[in-house]
Write a protein that holds these residues in place. Structure first.
Motif, mmCIF file in Angstrom:
data_model
loop_
_atom_site.group_PDB
_atom_site.id
_atom_site.type_symbol
_atom_site.label_atom_id
_atom_site.label_comp_id
_atom_site.label_asym_id
_atom_site.label_seq_id
_atom_site.Cartn_x
_atom_site.Cartn_y
_atom_site.Cartn_z
ATOM 1 N N MET A 1 -46.277 -14.981 51.290
ATOM 2 C CA MET A 1 -44.987 -14.291 51.330
ATOM 3 C C MET A 1 -44.033 -14.923 50.339
ATOM 4 N N PRO A 2 -43.726 -14.270 49.219
ATOM 5 C CA PRO A 2 -42.736 -14.807 48.303
ATOM 6 C C PRO A 2 -41.339 -14.721 48.897
ATOM 7 N N GLY A 3 -40.465 -15.630 48.483
ATOM 8 C CA GLY A 3 -39.079 -15.590 48.933
ATOM 9 C C GLY A 3 -38.152 -15.720 47.756
ATOM 10 N N GLY A 4 -37.106 -14.906 47.681
ATOM 11 C CA GLY A 4 -36.152 -14.977 46.586
ATOM 12 C C GLY A 4 -34.918 -15.749 46.999
ATOM 13 N N VAL A 5 -34.577 -16.800 46.271
ATOM 14 C CA VAL A 5 -33.425 -17.637 46.580
ATOM 15 C C VAL A 5 -32.521 -17.670 45.363
ATOM 16 N N ASP A 6 -31.201 -17.593 45.568
ATOM 17 C CA ASP A 6 -30.314 -17.446 44.413
ATOM 18 C C ASP A 6 -30.167 -18.729 43.604
ATOM 19 N N ASN A 16 -28.388 -23.312 51.773
ATOM 20 C CA ASN A 16 -28.960 -24.224 52.770
ATOM 21 C C ASN A 16 -29.856 -23.466 53.737
ATOM 22 N N TYR A 17 -29.414 -22.294 54.142
ATOM 23 C CA TYR A 17 -30.215 -21.449 55.045
ATOM 24 C C TYR A 17 -31.530 -21.092 54.368
ATOM 25 N N ASP A 18 -31.461 -20.616 53.121
ATOM 26 C CA ASP A 18 -32.672 -20.194 52.418
ATOM 27 C C ASP A 18 -33.666 -21.343 52.284
ATOM 28 N N ARG A 19 -33.170 -22.502 51.881
ATOM 29 C CA ARG A 19 -34.072 -23.636 51.711
ATOM 30 C C ARG A 19 -34.692 -24.043 53.036
#
Length: 361
Positions: A1-6, A16-19
């Motif tokens: 599952m790839p995830g896109g983080v800004d 912080n949430y994304d990481r």
């Protein structure tokens, strides 16, 4: 599952949430491949758009992709064409048009782009019940496609504040928020000017580069009120420096005009620091209640400096109120949900996508 983080290097609640979820999702059964895309999101240039499109194109048919809303919501021309082939989920930290200071035409364009994106993708994840309800109503989304994964909190050592300091030490107020119009530091300074006869100091922790004009105006306002030696803009802090800021605080103050949740609130409560905040968006959910139903702090209406000033005056001038709020905050501390709960909520939303993919095969 790839995830896109800004931007994983920027110290913000969304990042912080994304990481954290990228790190924790494998612990609840998901393999994660993290992708970062540099760009001026949510309105990036051609190179950033092409980079995002390439990541999606490189994902196998039926693949589950979780995208940060700051990356996805402003570029429906990239996202919508892939929505049939991939199982896309968008994590919305803040609706794009809710950022303050936007020109009306830009806010309207971002809102329309976000609607196109969110109506096309398979799932939307919000960070509070309030935010989920607003997305459903505002963008006409099916409630069954909108999920909630509220930010967790790591319980930290109790903040001593000024309790063990010299009796002459003034109470320490702390604001943790990027210095932008949406976070309302100008109204906080206005409120603080009305209680200048009482002892206190205030440290504002948060990025100073998002809106330089606002920061310059805020510094002028601080000077105009004669508060240069009491209100300090110290820029962003992370790690030990941020922990030390919380440890020295007696009260977290947050004067935001819009918040989908308010992670600084739970970070303060995780250390037993009471909260004074505007009751916007998901902030009341973040503040929550103690085991006996009491509120661990004070909530005031937004855009009301007089109410904020009155609450500050009450807290600063009444030792009993300061003690009561600290006791309730420490009780709330033990009831906060951890990040494992966040990851499990997010995993349930992703599992629904995986199950729908199997049924469609």
């Amino acid at each position: 599952m790839p995830g896109g983080v800004d931007d994983p290097a920027a110290p913000s609640g969304g990042n912080n949430y994304d990481r954290r979820v990228c790190r924790d999702l494998p612990q609840v059964g998901w393999q994660v491949r993290e992708n970062t895309v540099a760009g001026d999101w949510p309105q990036p240039g051609p190179e950033a758009r092409a980079a995002l499109a390439a990541i999606l194109d490189d994902t196998a048919d039926g693949g589950i992709v979780l995208l940060d809303g700051l990356v996805a919501c402003g570029v429906p021309e990239v996202i919508v064409p892939e929505a049939e082939r991939l199982r896309l989920a968008v994590l919305v930290h803040l609706p794009l048009a809710d950022e303050t200071g936007l020109a009306p035409d830009r806010a309207a364009a971002l809102d329309l782009a976000e609607r196109s994106t969110l109506q096309a993708v398979a799932a939307v994840v919000a960070t509070s019940e309030w935010a989920a309800g607003r997305l459903v109503e505002h963008h006409g989304l099916a409630p069954s496609r909108v999920h909630v994964a509220a930010p967790g909190a790591d319980i930290a050592p109790l903040a001593p504040g000024t309790a063990n300091a010299a009796s002459s030490d003034a109470p320490r107020l702390l604001c943790v928020a990027s210095v932008t119009p949406r976070k309302g530091q100008h109204q906080l300074v206005q409120a603080l000017s009305t209680v200048a006869h009482l002892p206190w100091t205030c440290v504002c922790v948060g990025g100073l580069d998002q809106d330089p004009d606002y920061v310059a105006g805020l510094r002028e306002l601080i000077g105009a009120y004669g508060l240069d030696d009491r209100v300090h803009l110290v820029g962003p802090r992370t790690g030990a420096a941020l922990n030390a800021s919380y440890a020295g605080a007696d009260l977290l103050v947050l004067a935001s005009h819009a918040e989908t949740y308010g992670m600084a609130v739970t970070e303060a409560l995780a250390r037993g620091v009471p909260v004074l905040a505007t009751a916007v968006g998901g902030v009341p959910e973040a503040v929550g209640r103690g085991p006996d139903g009491s509120v661990p702090g004070l909530l005031v209406p937004p855009d009301d400096p007089a109410a904020l000033a009155a609450a500050l005056r009450r807290w600063l001038s009444e030792p009993g109120e300061r003690h009561r709020s600290k006791v309730i905050a420490r009780r709330r501390r033990t009831a906060l949900a951890g990040w494992e709960a966040t990851s499990r909520s997010l995993a349930r939303a992703l599992e629904q996508l995986r199950q729908e993919t199997r049924e469609a095969a």
